[in-house]
Design a protein around this motif. Structure first.
Motif, PDB file in Angstrom:
ATOM      1  N   THR A 106       0.838  -1.196   0.000  1.00  0.00           N
ATOM      2  CA  THR A 106       0.000   0.000   0.000  1.00  0.00           C
ATOM      3  C   THR A 106       0.875   1.250   0.000  1.00  0.00           C
ATOM      4  O   THR A 106       0.520   2.248  -0.603  1.00  0.00           O
ATOM      5  CB  THR A 106      -0.949   0.030   1.210  1.00  0.00           C
ATOM      6  N   PHE A 164      -8.454  11.008   1.462  1.00  0.00           N
ATOM      7  CA  PHE A 164      -7.981   9.817   2.181  1.00  0.00           C
ATOM      8  C   PHE A 164      -8.171   9.922   3.679  1.00  0.00           C
ATOM      9  O   PHE A 164      -8.108   8.941   4.395  1.00  0.00           O
ATOM     10  CB  PHE A 164      -6.466   9.626   1.967  1.00  0.00           C
ATOM     11  N   ASP A 165      -8.311  11.135   4.150  1.00  0.00           N
ATOM     12  CA  ASP A 165      -8.217  11.394   5.590  1.00  0.00           C
ATOM     13  C   ASP A 165      -9.268  12.415   6.007  1.00  0.00           C
ATOM     14  O   ASP A 165      -8.945  13.517   6.439  1.00  0.00           O
ATOM     15  CB  ASP A 165      -6.791  11.918   5.883  1.00  0.00           C
ATOM     16  N   CYS A 201      -6.643  10.285  10.380  1.00  0.00           N
ATOM     17  CA  CYS A 201      -6.950   8.854  10.431  1.00  0.00           C
ATOM     18  C   CYS A 201      -7.062   8.324   9.011  1.00  0.00           C
ATOM     19  O   CYS A 201      -8.134   7.871   8.581  1.00  0.00           O
ATOM     20  CB  CYS A 201      -8.247   8.632  11.217  1.00  0.00           C
ATOM     21  N   PHE A 212      -7.193   6.376   5.540  1.00  0.00           N
ATOM     22  CA  PHE A 212      -7.575   5.003   5.192  1.00  0.00           C
ATOM     23  C   PHE A 212      -6.340   4.177   4.896  1.00  0.00           C
ATOM     24  O   PHE A 212      -6.278   2.997   5.219  1.00  0.00           O
ATOM     25  CB  PHE A 212      -8.491   5.010   3.959  1.00  0.00           C
ATOM     26  N   ILE A 213      -5.373   4.808   4.249  1.00  0.00           N
ATOM     27  CA  ILE A 213      -4.136   4.123   3.899  1.00  0.00           C
ATOM     28  C   ILE A 213      -2.989   5.038   4.252  1.00  0.00           C
ATOM     29  O   ILE A 213      -2.997   6.208   3.894  1.00  0.00           O
ATOM     30  CB  ILE A 213      -4.071   3.845   2.380  1.00  0.00           C
ATOM     31  N   ASP A 230     -12.723   4.023  17.542  1.00  0.00           N
ATOM     32  CA  ASP A 230     -12.168   4.654  16.351  1.00  0.00           C
ATOM     33  C   ASP A 230     -12.200   6.179  16.425  1.00  0.00           C
ATOM     34  O   ASP A 230     -11.769   6.849  15.512  1.00  0.00           O
ATOM     35  CB  ASP A 230     -12.861   4.147  15.083  1.00  0.00           C
ATOM     36  N   ARG A 276      -5.033   1.273  15.000  1.00  0.00           N
ATOM     37  CA  ARG A 276      -4.651   0.503  13.817  1.00  0.00           C
ATOM     38  C   ARG A 276      -3.188   0.682  13.435  1.00  0.00           C
ATOM     39  O   ARG A 276      -2.817   0.460  12.296  1.00  0.00           O
ATOM     40  CB  ARG A 276      -5.525   0.932  12.627  1.00  0.00           C
TER      41      ARG A 276
END
Ligand code: NAG
Length: 385
Positions: free
Chosen positions: A12, A94-95, A300, A302-303, A329, A355
């Motif tokens: 990733t 993404f965030d 936070c 996702f990748i 979360d 995570r």
């Protein structure tokens, strides 16, 4: 580390890096997106949605006092700036729980940014000889929110400038906190001593030595601090943000010493929290890719790659959830950075827990300080090496 997870992260990461390419001819310009709002909100009443990149660039230059020597340089920086606006927009998608946008780093390529403002050396996770694994601590009864800033263990936000010395700030931050716990006094400690004097190497790896503005590792810096006897005060050995050829360490002016350091040897976030609460702020490593465009909120993504490239200080944790039931979360770490108070949330970064996002749980060190008794009349014999 779990191999599958590691491979996943590597793959990733590679994907993310590709998408980070600044030169993609296919990128379209999105100058009208809402993420830009926060940088222009104090400009009041004009139509934000009609703003072009040029206008953003002149606001950026004014706000961060940027000027460029030549027309070519100006045009080059404008090009990079536009690419970074697109990049911030990608980061925003993404965030979504953080705010991404224009920062003081928006005229730098990711490479320039990494080179000048990060500075965690290597990616190796092997540790110096004196490293212990931190003992497993009880994790029941941990507070739900915790912040060492409220308890006086954290100095003001510092600024590493254009020098890859993040590792020295992470190190002093942890020792400042441990020293506060041991002595009840908060003393700002010298990063420049580490930049100039700490050349601690990994005996098993070539070129893996702490090297000032060219990077270093917090665990090696703790090792140096043990061997040198301690760190001087910031005011006695002030930060210049450059590599000096000489080391001006004065042993008679040591202001804090450490007894040992250890590594929280797991990705167990409750252990990390327990060590934080018990031992003070923790030196941690992180992947800083989202930090170049970070403005606020809880990051936070996702990748996010867990390739560690930045050293920072974990000072607390909290919860952004307002629901009656605590939601994991929504929990976040509070991280002190070394890019001045004008970056992020007054110099701080929030990243979600749970995570190992951006590798935040991967390399966590705790340090114990000892109370120094200043007995200057008793000369200690020189240490045989
Ligand atoms: C580190 O030093 C402190 C203070 O001397 C001591 O209480 C603690 O047990 C030591 N920890 C380890 C892991 O050796």
């Amino acid at each position: 580390m779990d191999l599958n997870f590691f491979l996943f992260a590597v793959i990733t990461a590679a994907t993310l890096c590709l998408s980070e390419s600044l030169t993609s001819p296919h990128s379209v310009q999105h100058d009208r997106d809402p993420f830009i709002r926060q940088v222009v909100e104090d400009d009041g009443d004009f139509n934000r949605h009609a703003l072009g990149a040029e206008h953003h660039f002149s606001l950026f230059k004014r706000r961060f006092g940027k000027s460029y020597a030549t027309e070519e340089e100006h045009d080059r920086r404008f090009k990079i700036f536009k690419a970074n606006m697109r990049r911030a927009e990608r980061h925003q998608s993404f965030d979504p729980s953080a705010i991404h946008g224009i920062t003081q780093f928006s005229d730098l390529t990711p490479f320039e940014f990494r080179k000048a403002f990060l500075g965690l050396r290597g990616h190796r996770l092997r540790l110096p000889v004196d490293t212990n694994a931190a003992p497993i601590l009880p994790t029941e009864n941990l507070p739900i929110d915790f912040d060492w800033r409220e308890r006086g263990a954290v100095t003001r936000v510092k600024n590493q400038g254009s020098c890859g010395s993040c590792w020295s700030f992470s190190t002093t931050g942890a020792i400042e906190g441990a020293n506060f716990l041991a002595t009840g006094k908060l003393v700002s400690l010298s990063e420049q001593q580490l930049v100039d004097c700490d050349h601690e190497c990994d005996p098993e790896e070539e070129d893996a030595c702490d090297s000032g503005c060219n990077g270093g590792l917090m665990n090696s810096a703790f090792e140096y601090t043990l061997k040198a006897g301690g760190l001087m005060k910031e005011q006695d050995y002030p930060y210049t943000g450059t590599d000096h050829s000489t080391c001006n360490f004065d042993k008679s002016k040591i202001a804090a010493s450490i007894a040992n350091f250890s590594v929280v040897n797991s990705l167990d976030e409750d252990q990390i929290a327990a060590n934080l609460v018990k031992n003070g702020p923790l030196a941690i490593a992180i992947n800083a890719v989202f930090m170049q465009t970070y403005i606020g909120g809880v990051s936070c993504p996702f990748i996010c790659s867990n390739r560690l490239d930045h050293g920072v200080l974990l000072v607390g944790y909290g919860s952004a959830g307002y629901a009656p039931i605590r939601m994991r979360d929504k929990d976040y770490w509070i991280i002190k950075n070394s890019w001045g108070e004008n970056w992020g949330e007054n110099g701080y970064y929030k990243i979600c827990r749970g995570r190992n996002i951006c590798g935040v749980d991967s390399l966590v060190s705790t340090v114990a300080a000892v109370h120094i008794h200043h007995t200057s009349s008793i000369a200690s014999p020189p240490r045989a090496q």
